[in-house]
Design an enzyme around this catalytic site. Structure first.
Site, PDB file in Angstrom:
ATOM      1  CG  HIS A 216     -13.947 -27.778  -3.718  1.00  0.00           C
ATOM      2  ND1 HIS A 216     -14.811 -27.061  -3.086  1.00  0.00           N
ATOM      3  CD2 HIS A 216     -14.289 -28.731  -4.501  1.00  0.00           C
ATOM      4  CE1 HIS A 216     -15.795 -27.618  -3.672  1.00  0.00           C
ATOM      5  NE2 HIS A 216     -15.537 -28.548  -4.530  1.00  0.00           N
ATOM      6  NE  ARG A 258     -13.328 -30.081  -8.193  1.00  0.00           N
ATOM      7  CZ  ARG A 258     -13.349 -31.104  -8.546  1.00  0.00           C
ATOM      8  NH1 ARG A 258     -12.633 -32.244  -8.344  1.00  0.00           N
ATOM      9  NH2 ARG A 258     -14.530 -31.673  -9.333  1.00  0.00           N
ATOM     10  CE  LYS A 261     -12.640 -31.329 -11.933  1.00  0.00           C
ATOM     11  NZ  LYS A 261     -12.732 -32.893 -12.750  1.00  0.00           N
ATOM     12  CG  ASP A 264     -21.658 -24.671 -10.306  1.00  0.00           C
ATOM     13  OD1 ASP A 264     -22.472 -24.062 -10.047  1.00  0.00           O
ATOM     14  OD2 ASP A 264     -21.613 -25.693  -9.964  1.00  0.00           O
ATOM     15  CB  CYS A 266     -22.783 -22.712  -6.049  1.00  0.00           C
ATOM     16  SG  CYS A 266     -21.850 -23.993  -6.527  1.00  0.00           S
ATOM     17  CE1 TYR A 267     -17.027 -24.431  -5.616  1.00  0.00           C
ATOM     18  CE2 TYR A 267     -17.957 -25.092  -8.020  1.00  0.00           C
ATOM     19  CZ  TYR A 267     -17.398 -25.441  -6.785  1.00  0.00           C
ATOM     20  OH  TYR A 267     -17.627 -26.577  -6.477  1.00  0.00           O
ATOM     21  CG  ASP A 373     -23.690 -25.610 -12.879  1.00  0.00           C
ATOM     22  OD1 ASP A 373     -23.100 -24.727 -13.206  1.00  0.00           O
ATOM     23  OD2 ASP A 373     -23.367 -26.730 -12.758  1.00  0.00           O
ATOM     24  CG  ASP A 380     -30.394 -26.404  -7.868  1.00  0.00           C
ATOM     25  OD1 ASP A 380     -29.908 -25.336  -6.970  1.00  0.00           O
ATOM     26  OD2 ASP A 380     -29.793 -26.636  -8.858  1.00  0.00           O
ATOM     27  CG  HIS A 383     -26.851 -23.819  -8.520  1.00  0.00           C
ATOM     28  ND1 HIS A 383     -27.338 -25.191  -8.442  1.00  0.00           N
ATOM     29  CD2 HIS A 383     -25.471 -23.678  -8.765  1.00  0.00           C
ATOM     30  CE1 HIS A 383     -26.185 -25.962  -8.567  1.00  0.00           C
ATOM     31  NE2 HIS A 383     -24.881 -25.085  -8.627  1.00  0.00           N
TER      32      HIS A 383
END
Length: 444
Positions: A216, A258, A261, A264, A266-267, A373, A380, A383
């Site tokens: 992850h 991952r 997936k 996103d 945040c990654y 995201d 939010d 993020h």
């Protein structure tokens, strides 16, 4: 007849690709002067959104009652990344609130009177360091916090998140990070931590939260950063970790957390931070004839292709040991490693497509005040924090030294408007805030 349906995961991926392609197709169809406007970082609106959140949150945020130090950190850090500071009254209010979250026996809870927790301890300490100044630093009871960290330490080398809580890589990182930046890291805290983190590296190369789980992005960042801070990074299989990380950048330009997936925002930090750390470890990577791991192409005709996930290039680490291959020279004080890390010269070009990542953050994650995201999601503070942190990572990824500003070619959009502050990639703290904290705590 070939079926046009796929699994639920495939259909979700296709939908995201369609949404992102529509955004990019529109962008590349308009004149260059209009493109420049769309690529602008909406600084004033972001600061307004963040300031408003620091001053007041509505009833819907009650579900985050146990995350209030995190809310402080996400907003305060985001404001600092944008080169702004908060006024003295709001700063004092934040320090006073976080002090009330501090347990008498050490550590910080999710709110006043709540049990101390390693995650909220990390968030509170990072927020206080970002606020800066004598009052903020002195509010941290280091002796009690050290005792709390020792209480959370397990015989297998891991840490518990709280009394009776889970033992995982996130707990290891938050404990080691806090101890390092506060100048209280020692052999008792680091004993066997490396063995626990190594046991969490998976067959894919990434790091899981606990042994036997799936690799992850968040845990990989936590594990890698912790291993650098305890000077045991060479115990990891860095080749497979590098391979796993570069394949997490998707066709959209952003990162997934991952395998298989969705992308996103945040990654942008969690995976981008992994790349930034690896870039400074002086890994001896054998590249193919095509050049760097990721090419930063801005060609509008293939803007959903050509990222590191879709190349045929192969990269391998040459065998070797010693500081030139990732480890540090022996240190007298473990607490110096974070400082020595940022004084290293980056040995190579970015390990990901930095311009494509910036494009995803600005065009697909940025909204009118805050970040999200992905398209279709709401903004939010979480993020917003990690998209801006990822933007910082990507903007400075070609600057070999921490004192060197990025070149205009490495910044997507208007340079003077879009450039954000540089962060320390091991702590996710704005670098000037880190320097101030180091000077204060190293003198204690």
């Amino acid at each position: 007849m070939e079926s046009t349906t796929g699994t639920k995961t495939q259909e979700e991926q296709w939908m995201v690709e369609r949404q992102v392609r529509e955004i990019y197709n529109f962008f590349f169809s308009i004149p260059p002067n209009s493109q420049s406007v769309i690529l602008e970082l909406q600084r004033e609106k972001h600061v307004e959104y963040l300031y408003r959140g620091l001053q007041h949150l509505g009833p819907s945020f009650s579900v985050l009652d146990a995350n209030r130090p995190w809310m402080c950190y996400w907003m305060i850090h985001s404001i600092a990344l944008l080169g702004e500071s908060i006024d003295d009254k709001l700063k004092d209010d934040a320090i006073d609130f976080l002090s009330r979250c501090q347990d008498p026996n050490g550590g910080y809870g999710g709110g006043p009177g709540q049990m101390p927790h390693l995650a909220t301890t990390y968030a509170a300490v990072n927020a206080l360091i970002t606020l800066g100044g004598q009052k903020s630093f002195s509010s941290i009871k280091r002796d009690k916090l050290y005792s709390f960290l020792l209480r959370m330490k397990e015989a297998n080398g891991g840490f518990r998140m709280h009394d009776g809580g889970e033992v995982d890589v996130r707990a290891c990182y938050t404990a080691i990070s806090v101890a390092s930046i506060l100048n209280i890291l020692d052999d008792k805290l680091t004993h066997n931590v490396g063995n626990f983190i190594v046991s969490c590296q998976t067959y894919e190369g990434g790091i899981a939260g606990e042994p036997g789980s799936e690799a992850h992005g968040g845990y990989t960042f936590c594990g890698l950063a912790a291993m650098v801070l305890i000077n045991e990074v060479n115990c990891l299989d860095l080749q497979s970790l590098l391979d796993w990380m570069v394949f997490r950048q998707g066709v959209e330009g952003g990162f997934q957390g991952r395998t298989n997936k969705l992308v996103d925002g945040c990654y942008s930090f969690w995976q981008g931070g992994v790349a930034a750390i690896l870039q400074r470890l002086h890994l001896n990577v054998m590249e193919c004839d095509h050049g760097s791991v990721a090419s930063s192409s801005s060609d509008g005709e293939d803007h959903l292709e050509g990222t590191s996930t879709h190349t045929d290039e192969s990269f391998h680490l040459r065998q070797g040991a010693g500081p030139e291959h990732g480890a540090f020279e022996p240190v007298k004080n473990l607490n110096d490693i974070g400082y020595e890390f940022i004084n290293r010269h980056a040995s190579r070009r970015p390990l990901f497509d930095s311009l494509n990542l910036q494009r995803y953050i600005i065009l697909c994650s940025q909204v009118e005040g805050g970040f999200r995201d992905k398209p279709g999601k709401a903004r939010d503070h979480y993020h917003t924090c990690y998209c801006l942190s990822g933007l910082s990572i990507s903007q400075y990824s070609c600057a070999s030294d921490f004192g060197t500003p990025p070149l205009p070619r490495d910044i997507l959009g208007p340079y003077s408007n879009n450039l954000v502050e540089r962060i320390h990639p091991l702590f996710n703290i704005v670098i000037d805030c880190y320097y101030e904290a180091r000077e204060f705590f190293s003198g204690l």
